[in-house]
Structures are given as structure tokens and as C-alpha cells.
Design an enzyme around this catalytic site. Sequence first.
Site, short mmCIF file in Angstrom:
data_model
loop_
_atom_site.label_atom_id
_atom_site.label_comp_id
_atom_site.label_asym_id
_atom_site.label_seq_id
_atom_site.Cartn_x
_atom_site.Cartn_y
_atom_site.Cartn_z
N ARG A 177 -4.63 -13.23 -19.16
CA ARG A 177 -4.12 -12.58 -20.38
C ARG A 177 -2.70 -12.03 -20.23
NH1 ARG A 177 -7.48 -15.31 -21.05
NH2 ARG A 177 -9.55 -14.98 -21.90
N SER A 227 -12.06 -9.74 -28.34
CA SER A 227 -12.41 -8.79 -27.27
C SER A 227 -11.40 -7.65 -27.29
CB SER A 227 -12.34 -9.47 -25.91
OG SER A 227 -13.27 -10.51 -25.86
N GLU A 297 -7.10 -5.20 -24.45
CA GLU A 297 -6.57 -6.56 -24.57
C GLU A 297 -5.76 -6.65 -25.87
OE1 GLU A 297 -9.08 -9.82 -23.46
OE2 GLU A 297 -8.25 -11.11 -25.01
#
Length: 304
Positions: A177, A227, A297
Site C-alpha cells: 500500500r 479496508s 489505509e
Amino acid sequence: MSKEFIYRELLNILEEENIKVEEPMKKHISFRVGGPADFLVKPKTEEELSKVIKFAKKGNIPYLIIGNGSNLLVKDGGIRGIVIELSDNFNNYEIEGKVMKAQSGALLAILGRNALKNSLTGLEFAAGIPGTLGGALAMNAGAYGGEMKNVVKSVRLMNTDGDIFELSNEDMKFEYRKSILSKEDYIVLSAVMELQEGNCDEIKKIMEDYANRRTTKQPLNFPSAGSTFKRPEGYFAAKLIDDCGLRGLTLRGAQVSDKHCGFVINMGEANAKDILDLMFIVKSTVNAKFDIMLEEEVKILGED
Ligand code: FAD
């Protein structure tokens, strides 16, 4: 610099219909919350984009790039400066043999569908991620064991001076990520992806399986940003949250999804503060019980 002056200058660069003033960000992000952006613009060409960047830099006006807004949480006070949205106009793509070239605003779903049509394998994991190529490269988006890092060959970018350059896969510094864009203010313009020849029926089957897993396990009927937290090394955020007994915890309009604890959802009437307050409770509770600090995130933007 007054807002009137900025508006007049933007009118010299962009078509009037592509400049929005006091634009509610809730219309542009999948969480469906957030106050207004001073300006939201949609450049049609790289030249227009470069002119907007140069104007903002010269005038010391903050600017921000967004794709499809599917990994963003904009606070209720909105965003000062210029939001530059690339999802509508930068969405061309072409396929030649095993190579797919696409502009940053192209949706992963469309790229995935076209890979399938051409019996190309490699993008199955991405077809259900509701973002653009630019957002996916910025975050090294991934799912079901795949990630952008595995398919990208090179990326064309623009820096804050409006100059265009190219980076290889390695130079993009992809991690979980993360990419070089986590540190540098570069804008993704387009990318070249190398896929592999595959069997159309098999690719379709895998895509259907992933889509099915998403519908059965994720709260797709509520606004969210996917998420909410990154996966802490060696753990799963959703399991930690569940093990704290937080499944279904509701705070005003926000909820820890009872379908998937890794998702904080907007139950319909949430504002950004509801979501942020709930995220804070989740982080503190997990930290108190497991001594693990969850990291967001979702990108949090704007003012209270
Ligand atoms: P945005 O949300 O608009 O922006 C995200 C970041 O990228 C911002 O920092 C923005 O500044 C930057 N950015 C966007 N475009 C550019 C550009 N052209 N140049 C430079 N920077 C840019 N993510 C996953 O990784 N895997 C999943 O399985 C997944 N599932 C999801 C499921 C749901 C229901 C939802 C709502 C989200 C999910 N996400 C998932 C999160 C999100 O879809 C991805 O992170 C996606 O890649 C974000 O793309 P975007 O175009 O929406 O980017």
C-alpha cells in the site's frame, strides 16, 4: 489571493464547465461525506493539467489530485485550494499484444474487463477494486494475492513544475500500500502494464470468484472506503477489531461493519466526524488490548 482572482485565472486555463466552486466533496468520494473544496477542476489534457499545477505553485495555492475518491475521507470543513479530479477525462487505454497502456483516470474495472476480452491474465485481482489506475499506482492497490507492482512496467508522471518523466517499476518503489508517491508529489499520467496470454474462460472464472467473494464478505451496499486500516505485520486488522468485540459498534451515523470488521461504513447519515471518532475508538481499543497501533489505509484530507 482572492477566490475571484483564482477563479478568473482558472478560466484562462480550463473550460468553465470543468471548474466547480465550493464543490461538496461528498459527491466525489465513495464514503459520501466531507465538506466543500474551494475549487474542483477537471483538466482535459496534460497541458491543462500542467498549467493548473504551475499556476497553483506560483500562487502558493494548495492542490490535490484525486482519482475515483474510493480511498479518501474528507473532513467536514472541506478542502482549501484546488482539487484536481482525473477520473473523467484521463481515461483512454489501448491494448497491443500483451501490453496495455492506460491513462491514470481509467477505472480498474474497465481495464480488467478489457484484459478479459483480450484473453490477457494479470489484472483479475484489480477488476473489483473501485478505483482508477492513478489511485491504484499511488497506493500499490492489491487484492487476493495480486498487486499493481506485479503488472506495471513503467509509469509516466508529472512533477510539481509540470515536467513529464518516466519511472520504471523498480523506480516506483512499490511496497504494501505504498509507492514513491507516498513521499513525492508526483502525478501519475499514464502507465504501461505487461500482461500474459491466458484462457478467457479461466480468467472469467477467477474474476467471478473474486467478485463473489467481495459481495458475500464486504458491506458493498453501504458507502465506505474499503479496508479502513492497513494490515499490521503478522495480523489482520479485521480479526483484531473483531476480537475486541467491536463488530457492529455504531457511533451516530458510522458503524464498524457487522459483515466485515475491517470496514468502517457510513450508514447513510454519517458525517466525517462520526467516522473519524469511531476510527479513534477502534484504534484505541485495539491498542489497549493487543498493544498494536492500527494505521489508516484510507487517506484523511481537509479541515475539521
Ligand atoms: P483516490 O481515492 O481518489 O486517491 C487515493 C490516493 O491516490 C490519494 O492520495 C490521491 O492523491 C492519490 N492519487 C489518485 N490518483 C492519482 C494520480 N493520478 N496521481 C497521483 N496520485 C493519485 N484497495 C485495495 O488496494 N484493494 C482492495 O481490494 C480494495 N477494495 C475496496 C473495496 C471498496 C468497496 C472500496 C470503497 C475501496 C476499496 N479499495 C481497495 C480502496 C481503493 O479502491 C483503492 O485504494 C484504489 O486504488 C483508490 O483509487 P482511486 O482512484 O479511488 O484513488
